[in-house]
Each structure stands twice: as structure tokens, then as C-alpha cells.
Design a protein around this motif. Structure first.
Motif, PDB file in Angstrom:
ATOM      1  N   LEU A   1       0.809  -1.227   0.000  1.00 35.84           N
ATOM      2  CA  LEU A   1       0.000   0.000   0.000  1.00 35.84           C
ATOM      3  C   LEU A   1       0.834   1.265   0.000  1.00 35.84           C
ATOM      4  O   LEU A   1       1.959   1.293   0.463  1.00 35.84           O
ATOM      5  CB  LEU A   1      -0.901   0.000   1.228  1.00 35.84           C
TER       6      LEU A   1
ATOM      7  N   PRO B   1     -10.666  -5.465  -1.194  1.00 33.47           N
ATOM      8  CA  PRO B   1     -10.454  -5.864  -2.596  1.00 33.47           C
ATOM      9  C   PRO B   1      -9.238  -5.229  -3.251  1.00 33.47           C
ATOM     10  O   PRO B   1      -9.079  -5.356  -4.456  1.00 33.47           O
ATOM     11  CB  PRO B   1     -11.740  -5.401  -3.275  1.00 33.47           C
ATOM     12  N   ARG B   2      -8.382  -4.565  -2.483  1.00 32.43           N
ATOM     13  CA  ARG B   2      -7.228  -3.947  -3.147  1.00 32.43           C
ATOM     14  C   ARG B   2      -6.381  -5.004  -3.843  1.00 32.43           C
ATOM     15  O   ARG B   2      -6.276  -6.124  -3.346  1.00 32.43           O
ATOM     16  CB  ARG B   2      -6.395  -3.163  -2.118  1.00 32.43           C
ATOM     17  N   PRO B   3      -5.821  -4.693  -5.002  1.00 32.15           N
ATOM     18  CA  PRO B   3      -5.115  -5.729  -5.771  1.00 32.15           C
ATOM     19  C   PRO B   3      -3.814  -6.128  -5.066  1.00 32.15           C
ATOM     20  O   PRO B   3      -3.331  -5.396  -4.225  1.00 32.15           O
ATOM     21  CB  PRO B   3      -4.811  -5.060  -7.107  1.00 32.15           C
TER      22      PRO B   3
END
Lengths: 480, 480
Positions: free
Chosen positions: B23, B478-480
Motif C-alpha cells: 500500500l 479488494p485492493r489488488p
């Protein structure tokens, strides 16, 4: 100042008059003998009788003589013309309007025209008062008639006018040369028909058919029934040009080029919905001729309990902004109300509350009413980003959201998407916020709302039945 | 049969792997020295060492000798080829797959090929068993390796194949002639990268990059880092044709024309989302090289309370159809689940429930999960009719509704509209009705649903955490 006051939003929403026995008809056209009998019956109710005509003629003669005397007293070079429906035999029995124009040479300057016009008007109608449209005139009562005394310039033709009213004498000349008694009778019937269906009047509340437009349409089609048959088959935009001299194009559903001014659309103010209304009722009348269409009446006022019943049955979430009606004339008020309700509805739509219908009413209070599919929404809202392959844009989007505490960004097919916190999850909160003032309200509406307003939410809108029972009855039975 | 089992819907929804420390990175590219160091560290973990290579070589030699002996015993004219990643030095340390193809002349008929193939396979791998892809083969264990013994035809080239596996020897020849040790090392790194981001595998659950595709892409771009830099800037559709012999066009986001078959796109199964995933992570890795991207791991399983917390925070209305997973292979199951969830989601969208996202999972039970903006809707729904001027159509619409007890028909601008009673005001009622079976379900999914299914509504979906905690953790982050 205001009388009846439903104002459903034109085009984005509802604008309707309910005709009493108008349901369940089929639309195959019936024979015109039936229609002729209905028209004959209507004419019995609307044709001015000999006594009414005589009284009118006497009043006009007397007023004309008085104006001419006043002009002579002042050595003013001007003539007097009777204009309007009472000048052309196209008024409906009971209408009591006399329009007299005092026509000055073009050489007179505007200030003098206004000053002389008012002086003569006040002398002829000592109990009258001055009104201000584009320029001032005098209005008052005389022998039971409502009289307007209006000064204007004697211009060459409609295209070279110096004030908006200068066209009127040219319209009058044009129509008087063409409207015989039979046409005049058909104009009266058509006017009554338009009134019956709620489409008569070029004021900015109605956005319907003006008297002049009505007369041109009957002339152009050769009579009332012929006009009905033509209108039933119109495919807007409809373009009529009686003198075949139009010099520009118009972006209106109905175009009637003014015979006295090739640059003007006489039907410019007429809304698409009123054109459709004419078409709808033309078909209705042709398929099932009946007098009721000409005399549509208000529905019974809806009670508070009636409103609550509809809201329950519909399962929707009405919400109303209620405020003191701005003290401006209807031609200023209604465009502002229409603009305001359209702005409120589209903002609520944009925010996800899924409006079903909206309306605006005005009496002492004014109302912006929107009926929503949802009063509340989830806390998250989806926001689609760019395709991942549009690199700088995609990287900017990803970086902008990656550090926050939204859901995402994530991949959805070839794009980024994110689920953000929704700014307004409650429509009432939106309408209580500054956002209400950013939807494109009318100036006077905005000013009044800044002073004070209240919200009615859900079946609390039933409270409006006391002041707007008829309007709400129409809203909840919107059949044309 | 099934292991991990999140299956967010490709393209209509989410398909993601979460990389631990992924992130807040910015995307300016860093220097490639950092990337080289990361790749070197990754290679330490994935390059097979000398002992592993030797063990593999010994096993292959022994198997090949056994097959040749069995062929000789039967006087069969056929040769033995090692194919796949272990034949080309592109396997990752720890992978234990040996693929041996037994290649028969084209003159052999298909029945004989299958019969001889199985006979030889069963003789060489007496503890193995028969599997059926397009045609049968034998699979079993040998010296700690997983061995497939596959019969095929010796065809001229990829374009003239008689069975789907006949291409494989040609792929093998093509790659062995071009992949030196350095390229093979880069292929391993790229495969590990694709595994780390969840895009490796041409099975119909993953819809990602096959091993052969991986090798062609590294070859075509001249190495792993070069491929990353190219992919970061791709604008799909991306078309590569190493042999410049393509003879048709493809409607896929990534096209790599098979060097052994000008009519085939090697990347046909690769979804737009996996192409985007590669692009996303290529940029991530170039801007902030780190090992973690190569070794993405499952998130911690979400608890029931965790699911309830997300539903509360999101303010949405999840609803899940839960049923016994059909007993079919994954390549049949997942396309059916994807089709089914897409059908359910679009039906709910069409009916006004405004889905936000959806996913499908499978283990013992299978789940079609849709997260709705609204579980319930108003009783009325607006239905727009034709423009009033389209006379026959408009009259038909008006007559059809005028007799009913809907709200309307009424005029809205130039059109008719009506507010009808909505068929389903509750999404749960829709999913409990026959309508569920009309959304285009997969065959086996439909059959299982006909037997039995249950609905979980609102935060009752938390019950799924027990079986699908990891999948739900991914769904809610749902972050890739």
C-alpha cells in the motif's frame, strides 16, 4: 395574485388536467357527425349572444370616442385601435376583456409615448391604475368590462418593432382580413378545447397556446375539425409558415412563423408536453367526441388521509421543500419554480436517490416536491476509475485512493474502481445542507429559501393537503 | 477436488490477490539496480539446484527407457518426448511435474492410439490411473514426481493437429530451440511473479497466463525486466506475433499468435482483468521493487463478527444463494459459477436493486453473493412509453394501460409514461422465485439449485465466514 396552483414540472415530470369521463376510451376515430353535434352543443355554451355583442360594441364605441377626445384635447397625433379577441369575434361568452391600443407615430420618442399614453389612459379610466409590462399602460373597469389602454408605435411591420406591443396591431390587421364568422366560431371552439385540456395560454406557468397562435392554427388548417385531424398525426417538430416567408430555423416542437415577422416563432413558448397534450386530446375527441373534453374540471381535493393512502400504496419516499412564495408575478415565479424543482430532482438523481416523479405548487406557500425511490442509501458508493492501460491517469487514480480508507481501489475488468464513502446517505440531510443552494435555483426562490424553509418527509407531506389538496389529487392521479 | 475457493466474478466484479506490504507506494519508476537485487533474491528461492535437476533427469531417463521398452515389446512405432516446463528448465524449484508424450504416426487411427497409449502408460505407471481430457492418458507418481504419460499424433505442424495435445511437441521444439539458461531463468521469475499476483494459469477458474504464454512473452520481449517495462505501457488490445504469420484477427485483450499455429491466440483465455493485473503489478514492481509481490499470500480469514462489521460499515444489503457444489471439474464449475453470478447480478440490476459488487465462492457449498444498494423497492416503478406522436404505437400504449389501475398513463414531455406495480419489491422474494432460474445459470448449477438452496440475507451472510473466511476477507479488502 395566484389562483389555481398545481405546477407539476414541465417535461421532466407531470403537467396534466384530468377530464372527468375520459377513461377507457378506445381511439379508433368515430364519424364526424358525432363531433359536429358535440361542437354544436359546445357552441351553445360559448358563443356570445347578440346582447353580449351589442354591449361590447357600445362599450368599445364609447371608450374609443373618449380616447379620441383626450387625444384631440392634447393635440396629439395618434389613432385608436381595438385589438385582441373581442376585436375579432373570437372571445368566449363571458370573457370581458377590451384591448384598446393608442398608436403614436414612430417619430415620437419613447418617454413621450409613455407619458402621453398614461395621461390619456388615466383620463379615460379615472378609476383605473397603471401596470408595467415592457412599458406602462392603464387598466381599469368600464361598463362591466376589463379594459387595457396600451400605447404603442406605428411601425412599418412586425420585424421593425420598437416595443413588444407594436406587433399587436399588425396581428390584428392580418387576422381581421382573414377571419370570417365561421372561422371565428371555430377559433372559439378550439380555444375552449385548449382550456378544457389545460393547454391554453402563453404565460410562463402554462407554456401553452396563445390566442393569436390559436387563431393562426385554425386559419392555417381551414377549421377546427381539420386542425384536430392534422394535430392527431403531427410529428414534432411541426413547422408552419402561413406566409411562406420564414428566414431562420427554430429549435421548438411547434413552429408557426409569424405572418407579420419572418424571424419570430409564434409558438416559441409552447412546451413539448402541451403539443403532446393537444395531440392526445385531438385523438380522444376524434375517436369519442364528447363535451366533457371542452370543460375539464378540477378533481376533488385530496385529504391528508388520502395522501397517506397513496404514499402507502406506492411505497415511495416523498420529500418536500416548503417555503413562503416569493412576491413576484407568475411569469417570474413559475419559471423559477420549474428550474428549481428540475435542479433538486436532478441533484437527487445524481446522488442515487432515484426520483420517480416531482412537482411544484405555489399558493401562500411554495412547494418543491420530489418522490424518491429511496430516502436512504448505503454508506459506500461505487466510483469507476480509468482503464488501467491509460497509464498516467490510472496511476493518478490509484495513488489518490490507495492511501485512504476507502474500499479499494480494485480491479474490475480492465479498469480501476473504488467504493467511497457517500457524502449524503439521507435525502433529507442533503436538502438540509448547503447543497440545496447549488442545484440552480431561481433567484427569488433562492432568496426565500435563504430566509427560511422546512422539509416534509415521507407521509408528513400529507400536511400539504390543506393548502394543495387539488394539486395533490392531480399528482396522484396523473392521467391526462 | 477444490482447494482455495474465492471466485469473485471476472470483469463484472472483483478478482484480486492482496499483497502484504503493497500500500501507499508511489509509482515513479525506481532504478533497475533495485529490481535486479530483488530478482536475484527471488531466484535464490525458485531456481532448482543441481541435486533437484539431477533427480529430475534421472527420473526422466528411467521413465523414457521404460516407455521405449514397452513400445518395443508391442512392436509399436512411436517415440517418447519430454515436454513441459521440466523439459525446458523453466520449472520452479519444488514443482514435481514430468510430462512425457508418446508420439504415434498420423497413420494410426484414434481408437488404436488411445488403446496403445493407455496400455503403455498403465504398464509404466502400474500404480497410476487413467484421466480423460480431450482424450485419455495415464497419470501417476514416480520417484516423488507427478508424471503424465500422454499419447499424441505426430502431425506436420500445429495447424494440422488431430487432437488438442498434438501441438505440445511443436511448442516444445520451438521453445527448446530458443530458450537458453538466461531466458529460462527469466521465465521462472516471471512465472513466480504471475503466481504472486494470482494471474498464473490458463484454467477457466483463473483465466490467467499459461506456462507456454509466459515463455513466449519473455522470449518476445528479451527478458523479464524488458517484459515488465513493456507491459506497464500496454494499450490493450496488445497483439504479438513472434513468427509474423498470423492469418486471422482476435477479439481478445492480449493476442499472442502461436508460432506453431497461425490461427491460434495463445492468450485466448486470458481475461482483461488479468492483463490489467499484470500491468498494475508491473508498474508497482518497477516503481518499488520488492520480493513480497512475488509471494502474495492469503489474507487472514474473516470472522463472522468481522463480516457483520463490514456490512454495518458499508450500509449495504448482501444476499447470498447457497447450495451444494456440483460435482464437476473446476474447468466446468467455475465458468458456470461466473455465468450464474453474472446472470443473477444483472437481473437484480434490471429490477432496480442496484448491485454494488458480487462474487462467487465454492468449496463443499457454492455461493452466489450479491451486495445490493437496496433490498426493497417501492411498489411502483416507472415505465416510459413511446412519444405521443408515434401514433399507432402511442395509442396502443395508452389503451393498454388506461383501463388498468396503474398510476397513469400520463404525459411526460412529449411521451407517455406510466407507474406500474413492481413485480418484485424484495430481492429475497425474487431469488426465492422461478425468476432465479431464468437468469442464464450454468447447467450443473441450475440442476443443483433445483434440488435445494438457501438464501442468506443481510448480515446473516456472516454465517459464510466459517467456510469462506479467506474469500470474504478478500471481498471486503479488494485492493489488488
Amino acid at each position: 395574485m395566484r389562483g389555481v396552483s398545481v405546477e407539476p414540472v414541465p417535461s421532466a415530470s407531470t403537467r396534466f388536467r384530468r377530464v372527468a369521463d375520459n377513461l377507457g376510451s378506445t381511439m379508433a376515430e368515430s364519424d364526424s357527425g358525432d363531433l359536429s353535434r358535440v361542437v354544436a352543443t359546445v357552441r351553445e355554451r360559448i358563443d356570445p349572444d347578440a346582447a353580449e355583442r351589442a354591449a361590447l360594441r357600445d362599450a368599445v364605441d364609447e371608450l374609443t370616442a373618449r380616447v379620441e377626445a383626450e387625444l384631440a384635447d392634447r393635440s396629439l397625433e395618434a389613432d385608436v385601435l381595438q385589438v385582441g379577441s373581442t376585436a375579432r369575434g373570437t372571445w368566449l361568452s363571458g370573457d370581458r376583456d377590451i384591448d384598446l391600443f393608442v398608436r403614436f407615430p414612430e417619430s415620437v420618442d419613447r418617454d413621450s409615448l409613455e407619458r402621453y399614453g398614461l395621461a390619456v389612459g388615466n383620463a379615460v379610466l379615472p378609476d383605473g391604475h397603471e401596470e408595467y409590462a415592457e412599458h406602462p399602460y392603464v387598466t381599469g373597469r368600464f361598463d362591466g368590462f376589463d379594459v387595457d389602454l396600451v400605447p404603442c408605435f406605428d411601425v412599418e411591420d412586425g420585424a421593425s418593432l420598437r416595443s413588444a406591443v407594436d406587433r399587436t396591431p399588425h396581428h390584428n390587421d392580418y387576422l381581421r382580413a382573414r377571419l370570417d364568422d365561421e372561422f371565428a366560431a371555430d377559433v372559439r371552439v378550439f380555444k375552449r378545447f385548449l382550456k378544457g385540456i389545460g393547454a391554453y395560454g402563453s404565460d410562463l406557468r402554462t407554456r401553452g397556446f396563445s390566442g393569436y397562435l390559436t387563431e393562426l392554427l385554425v386559419l392555417e388548417h381551414g377549421g377546427f375539425e381539420e386542425l384536430l385531424r392534422a394535430a392527431a398525426d403531427w410529428h414534432p417538430p411541426v413547422e408552419l409558415d402561413p406566409e411562406d416567408h420564414g428566414t431562420r430555423s427554430f429549435d421548438d416542437p411547434l413552429v408557426v412563423v409569424d405572418p407579420t415577422d419572418p424571424t419570430r416563432n409564434v409558438a416559441a413558448v409552447c412546451s413539448a408536453e402541451n403539443v403532446a397534450r393537444l395531440q392526445h386530446y385531438a385523438r380522444e375527441l376524434l375517436s369519442d367526441p364528447r363535451e366533457a373534453v371542452f370543460f375539464g374540471s378540477d378533481p376533488d381535493s385530496l385529504s391528508e388521509e388520502g395522501v397517506r393512502g397513496h404514499v402507502r400504496r406506492r411505497g415511495t419516499h416523498p420529500i418536500a421543500v416548503v417555503f413562503d412564495t416569493p412576491d413576484v408575478v407568475d411569469d417570474q415565479l413559475y419559471p423559477q419554480l420549474y428550474k428549481s424543482i428540475a435542479g433538486v430532482e436532478s441533484e437527487l438523481a445524481r446522488r442515487g436517490f432515484a426520483p420517480i416523479r416531482s412537482a411544484t405548487f405555489a399558493a401562500d406557500r411554495a412547494v418543491l416536491l420530489v418522490e424518491l425511490s429511496h430516502r436512504t442509501l448505503p454508506n459506500v458508493e461505487r466510483h469507476d476509475g480509468p482503464p488501467v492501460h491509460v497509464r498516467p491517469h490510472a496511476e493518478g487514480f490509484y495513488d489518490a485512493y490507495a492511501a485512504g480508507d476507502d474500499y479499494g481501489p480494485f480491479l474490475d475488468g480492465g479498469r480501476y474502481a473504488v467504493e467511497r464513502e457517500r457524502e449524503f446517505t439521507d435525502a433529507a440531510a442533503l436538502l438540509e445542507s448547503e447543497t440545496l443552494f447549488q442545484v440552480g435555483l431561481g433567484t427569488n426562490v433562492e432568496r426565500k429559501l435563504r430566509e427560511d424553509y422546512s422539509l416534509l418527509v415521507g407521509d408528513d407531506v400529507a400536511e400539504l393537503a390543506d393548502e394543495f389538496g387539488v394539486e395533490l389529487a392531480r399528482y396522484f392521479d396523473p392521467r391526462p
